[in-house]
Write an enzyme that holds these catalytic residues in place. Structure first.
Site, short mmCIF file in Angstrom:
data_model
loop_
_atom_site.label_atom_id
_atom_site.label_comp_id
_atom_site.label_asym_id
_atom_site.label_seq_id
_atom_site.Cartn_x
_atom_site.Cartn_y
_atom_site.Cartn_z
N GLU A 1 0.81 -1.23 0.00
CA GLU A 1 0.00 0.00 0.00
C GLU A 1 0.85 1.28 0.00
O GLU A 1 0.37 2.34 -0.38
CB GLU A 1 -0.98 0.00 1.18
CG GLU A 1 -2.18 -0.92 0.96
CD GLU A 1 -2.91 -0.67 -0.36
OE1 GLU A 1 -3.30 0.48 -0.62
OE2 GLU A 1 -3.07 -1.62 -1.14
N HIS B 1 3.60 1.70 -1.87
CA HIS B 1 3.80 1.93 -3.30
C HIS B 1 2.49 2.41 -3.93
O HIS B 1 2.49 3.30 -4.79
CB HIS B 1 4.25 0.65 -4.00
CG HIS B 1 5.54 0.07 -3.49
ND1 HIS B 1 5.60 -1.11 -2.80
CD2 HIS B 1 6.81 0.53 -3.57
CE1 HIS B 1 6.86 -1.38 -2.49
NE2 HIS B 1 7.62 -0.39 -2.94
N SER C 1 8.72 -3.78 1.92
CA SER C 1 8.85 -5.12 1.33
C SER C 1 9.67 -6.01 2.27
O SER C 1 9.52 -7.23 2.27
CB SER C 1 9.53 -5.04 -0.04
OG SER C 1 8.89 -4.07 -0.84
P1 AMP Z 1 11.16 0.26 -2.84
O1 AMP Z 1 10.43 -0.63 -3.78
O2 AMP Z 1 11.14 -0.20 -1.43
O3 AMP Z 1 12.52 0.65 -3.35
O4 AMP Z 1 10.33 1.63 -2.79
C1 AMP Z 1 9.91 2.30 -3.94
C2 AMP Z 1 9.33 3.63 -3.55
O5 AMP Z 1 8.22 3.43 -2.67
C3 AMP Z 1 10.32 4.51 -2.79
O6 AMP Z 1 10.16 5.87 -3.18
C4 AMP Z 1 9.90 4.32 -1.35
O7 AMP Z 1 10.24 5.40 -0.51
C5 AMP Z 1 8.40 4.19 -1.50
N1 AMP Z 1 7.83 3.49 -0.31
C6 AMP Z 1 8.21 2.30 0.18
N2 AMP Z 1 7.52 2.02 1.32
C7 AMP Z 1 6.70 3.08 1.53
C8 AMP Z 1 5.75 3.40 2.54
N3 AMP Z 1 5.50 2.59 3.57
N4 AMP Z 1 5.07 4.58 2.44
C9 AMP Z 1 5.32 5.43 1.41
N5 AMP Z 1 6.21 5.17 0.42
C10 AMP Z 1 6.89 4.02 0.48
#
Ligand code: AMP
Length: 282
Positions: free
Chosen positions: A35, A37, A186
């Site tokens: 959620e 993402h 994740s």
């Molecule tokens: P990742 O796939 O973990 O590299 O994250 C991709 C994008 O989603 C990055 O900009 C993260 O900061 C954002 N993101 C990951 N988890 C969250 C969260 N709980 N709330 C808001 N944005 C998130």
């Protein structure tokens, strides 16, 4: 929804959209979507004509002892979430497409790269800046969507975009949390049942710090001690850092004032979790 796996077709799709005067919003991710993402994708859909999601587990941002091999890969589930959020294009490049043999070029945002998580993950932000720089060249977005959960990543990427004159606006979306306050990630999948029960202490400790600041505390050492004690007393975890820094420069503060980022990184078994709050202190 289109799934594009190669660079040229993605660049062509972006160029075609631009020729028609359409705006492109872009959400880069490593997949295993949740959620957090989804909130970025929702805003992206709202603001733009074309919404592009990239999924790429970037080896260059993982250290040799880190979880690259085990990082969750959930292609089918991710596609369903993307469809639900009305993504127009998923850009799903292969490793070979992104890093051809003999790859040599990197982006390093000096000084910011070695603060906070940079002390514990050398090379991590160089990997992040390089992949996002490459993706910006491939997707040509008008707006890039990032999550506040990765606060240092936002600061590093904004600086890269400013310094290298990329014509892209950055929108940072608030951290999405589980009902008990744990920031969605994740990597939460790595938590055992016991660790999952303890992990909400991270956000609880940050909220206690916020309360102390509201009540007048300005001493960064005391705030850090308060957070560290709460985490130590309520979990069997290992604290990498608890820091109070200026939210733009990431430089440590002795006395809290201005826009302050309180950032933490804590290991629960296999899972290294990060969280933060930003306080506007007058
Ligand atoms: P990742 O796939 O973990 O590299 O994250 C991709 C994008 O989603 C990055 O900009 C993260 O900061 C954002 N993101 C990951 N988890 C969250 C969260 N709980 N709330 C808001 N944005 C998130």
């Amino acid at each position: 929804m289109q799934i594009i796996k190669n660079i040229l077709p993605m660049q062509e799709a972006a160029a075609k959209a631009k020729r028609k005067g359409k705006t492109i919003g872009f959400v880069p991710t490593m997949g295993a979507l949740h959620e957090g993402h989804a909130s970025l994708l929702k805003q992206c859909r709202k603001d733009n004509d074309i919404s592009v999601l990239s999924i790429f587990v970037n080896p260059k941002q993982f250290g040799p002892q880190e979880d690259f091999a085990n990082y969750p890969r959930e292609e089918k589930k991710d596609c369903l979430l993307a469809k639900k959020e009305k993504v127009d294009i998923i850009f799903y490049p292969s490793m070979k497409a992104m890093y051809a043999e003999g790859y040599l070029t990197y982006i390093d945002v000096e000084s910011l790269n070695s603060k906070l998580c940079g002390q514990f993950r050398p090379g991590h932000f160089k990997g992040v800046a390089t992949i996002v720089g490459k993706l910006l060249n491939i997707v040509s977005p008008d707006i890039l969507y990032l999550g506040q959960k990765d606060a240092q990543q936002c600061v590093v990427l904004q600086k890269m975009i400013t310094d290298l004159n990329w014509p892209v606006k950055v929108k940072v979306m608030p951290t999405v949390r589980e009902p008990d306050g744990l920031a969605m990630s994740s990597r939460n999948k790595y938590l055992t049942v016991q660790e999952r029960l303890q992990a909400p202490i991270l956000y609880k400790a940050l909220l206690q710090a916020k309360k102390a600041v509201t009540q007048g505390e300005r001493d960064a050492t005391k705030i850090r001690y308060l957070i560290e004690t709460l985490i130590r007393e309520n979990s069997a975890s290992h604290i990498d850092y608890v820091e109070c820094v200026d939210s733009n420069t990431l430089l440590p503060l002795k006395t809290l004032s201005g826009k302050v980022l309180i950032a933490i990184a804590v290991k629960f078994g296999q899972a290294r979790l990060i969280d933060n709050i930003v306080l506007n202190i007058s």
